[in-house]
Scaffold this motif. Structure first.
Motif: not given
Length: 577
Positions: A370-399
């Protein structure tokens, strides 16, 4: 919130509105002092250097409005504080000598109480205060909160099995380590119970034997005393003509009987003398009976004393009386049964530990997935937000990696960030600068706030404070940061210290920290600005001054932010519906 004599701030009152409040002002005006004042109010470490020069102490007071079911209320009540219709007053003073005092709900309290309340009420995100991203355990908490009821249910199920397994292992280890002591205890209890069983004491026997021992040991003296008393009542057979008590009473009764018809009082006296005669006769009979039963038996005396010695051997070891000895023997028998059954209990526990270990592995696996499933969605949504916060080249993941089971699962959770597309992912606390950490935290809070299952969207009970979240950005990126802060303010109270007009334009309430210099002393105040005064502050921040062009540029910026915010809210409402 009111701040007095803190740094450059002399006396300032801040009306921190619901929604999005922004603080701006010139460099050195005291914006950071506002954040530090809030930190003091929430239990941060006191520093006498913060006290305004020449002042005996600095003071910060805050009025908070809490929902009736807010978890912080219980902590306030425990501290003895009062809450008036949901309003809670907090206060903190710091003396020039470094001494600090805290007050909660009108009562003096340890500073630690303010810190406890701070964790329930306010999340401070400053460039040097991103504790939630710097602590690995908080990465797991952020993911679990994002995962909502699905993770919460599986985590609770895991923790129940974990607690049961811990208890079973503790009892098994206790029984195993106490095996030698248990053998000694069995021998001690068995010997004691055999001793008591051999003596076979009866309830109250020791007291009955004590009385009998006294009577037999003093039989001759008792016999003489009772015989004399009996002779005094009914006379003796020694031939002496001595009047007995019975004869004297009978004489008195007969004398009165001859005159009772002449006076009712004499009749009453006659009746009482007659009763005395009956009592004396009964007493004489009882004395005679006692003499008949009294037997000076040396053999019985020896037997009684021997039995008392046996009972004394028990009372010296197991109680102050035979009744206490019997009570001890009952509890000892129960304990012996328990100890003798320890081997059986140990076998049961071994089976129980094996079963619970298997269940824990399964529960940990379900939580992990369940955590791995949530981690993928979490990383995708946070990364999309970072793209709007002057961090478009940043890549976020959750191990989410497996580890030995612990209280919160068998997972190691770590938020990883690659600041540039070619960089290797590292822990976010090491890969991001102070300003980037603030933006990552902002993205996380915004993403979490949009999910109905997370605490942020439960209401405005939580306050977020961002200090210089826009450091190192400008232009369109600053507008995006302002928009994201406005999004978060739809679910919670947001307070932001900024130097960018693009961010300030999205605020519901705009506070300006101004400083005045009389030539020797600099003092700061805080003022809410609206209308033209707000446009003038935007113009100052943009460097154009309060000129027609500067004010027009400021008005365009404010109109654009207002339009974008209204459009975003309309879109959010349609998505939620």
């Amino acid at each position: 919130m009111r701040i007095r004599c803190l740094g450059v701030i002399d006396d300032a009152v801040l009306a921190l509105h619901p929604g999005f409040t922004v603080l701006t002002g010139e460099t050195g005006a005291g914006k950071t002092m506002v954040v530090q004042g809030l930190g003091l109010l929430l239990g941060s470490r006191a520093d006498s250097s913060l006290v305004r020069s020449g002042a005996p102490r600095a003071a910060v007071e805050g009025l908070l409005t809490l929902a009736p079911d807010h978890p912080a209320i219980a902590r306030v009540v425990d501290a003895g504080g009062d809450i008036d219709d949901g309003d809670l007053v907090l206060a903190r003073t710091v003396g020039a000598d470094g001494r600090s005092r805290a007050f909660v709900g009108g009562r003096s309290a340890p500073v630690g109480v303010l810190a406890d309340l701070g964790e329930e009420l306010v999340a401070v995100h400053g460039q040097a205060d991103q504790w939630r991203l710097r602590r690995p355990d908080q990465h797991r908490e952020l993911l679990d909160a994002f995962g909502g009821p699905e993770i919460s249910e599986r985590r609770t199920a895991y923790q129940q099995v974990y607690a049961a397994l811990g208890a079973a292992r503790a009892e098994r280890d206790r029984l195993t380590s106490a095996d030698r002591d248990r053998a000694r205890e069995i021998d001690t209890l068995t010997a004691a119970l055999e001793h008591i069983e051999r003596v076979d004491p009866q309830p109250g026997e020791d007291e009955a034997l004590r009385i009998e021992d006294e009577r037999l040991a003093h039989a001759e003296g008792l016999r003489y005393a009772v015989a004399c008393a009996h002779a005094a009542l009914v006379g003796s057979d020694d031939g002496l003509e001595t009047a007995s008590a019975v004869e004297l009473v009978n004489t008195a009764r007969g004398t009165l009987a001859a005159e009772i018809r002449h006076d009712p009082r004499v009749e009453e006296l006659h009746r009482r003398v007659s009763e005395a005669g009956y009592l004396v006769a009964d007493l004489a009979a009882d004395l005679a009976g006692y003499l008949a039963d009294l037997d000076a038996d040396p053999a019985r005396l020896a037997a009684v004393q021997s039995r008392r010695a046996e009972l004394a051997g028990l009372t010296r070891r197991y109680g102050n009386s035979v009744d206490e000895v019997l009570a001890w023997s009952r509890s000892a028998a129960e304990r012996l049964t328990e100890v003798l059954g320890a081997d059986d209990r140990l076998a049961v526990l071994e089976t129980e530990v094996a079963r619970l270990t298997s269940e824990l592995t399964q529960a940990a696996g379900r939580l992990h997935e369940q955590r791995r499933s949530a981690a993928a969605v979490f990383a995708e949504e946070v990364e999309a937000e970072l793209a709007q916060l002057a961090m478009g080249s940043a890549r976020l993941s959750v191990g989410v990696t497996e580890r030995e089971p612990g209280p919160y699962g068998a997972d190691e959770v770590e938020i990883l960030l690659a600041s540039n597309s070619g960089a290797a992912p590292r822990s976010v606390s090491k890969a991001a600068s102070g300003g980037e950490l603030s933006r990552v935290m902002l993205a996380i809070e915004v993403v979490s706030g949009r999910r109905p299952s997370t605490p942020t969207q439960a209401g405005s009970d939580l306050t977020f404070v961002f200090d210089e979240v826009d450091a190192g950005v400008g232009g369109q990126a600053a507008l995006d940061i302002g928009a994201r802060l406005a999004d978060l303010a739809a679910y919670a109270q947001v307070i932001v210290v900024t130097h960018l007009p693009q961010v300030a334009a999205y605020a519901d309430c705009h506070l300006v920290v101004r400083k005045a210099d009389d030539g020797s002393v600099t003092a700061s105040s805080v003022t809410e600005v609206t209308g033209r005064a707000r446009l003038e502050e935007f113009a100052r921040m943009m460097g154009g001054g309060a000129t027609s062009a500067g004010l027009e540029h400021a008005r365009e910026l404010l109109d654009a932010a207002t339009h974008r915010r209204a459009s975003t809210r309309s879109k959010d409402r349609s998505v939620l519906s």
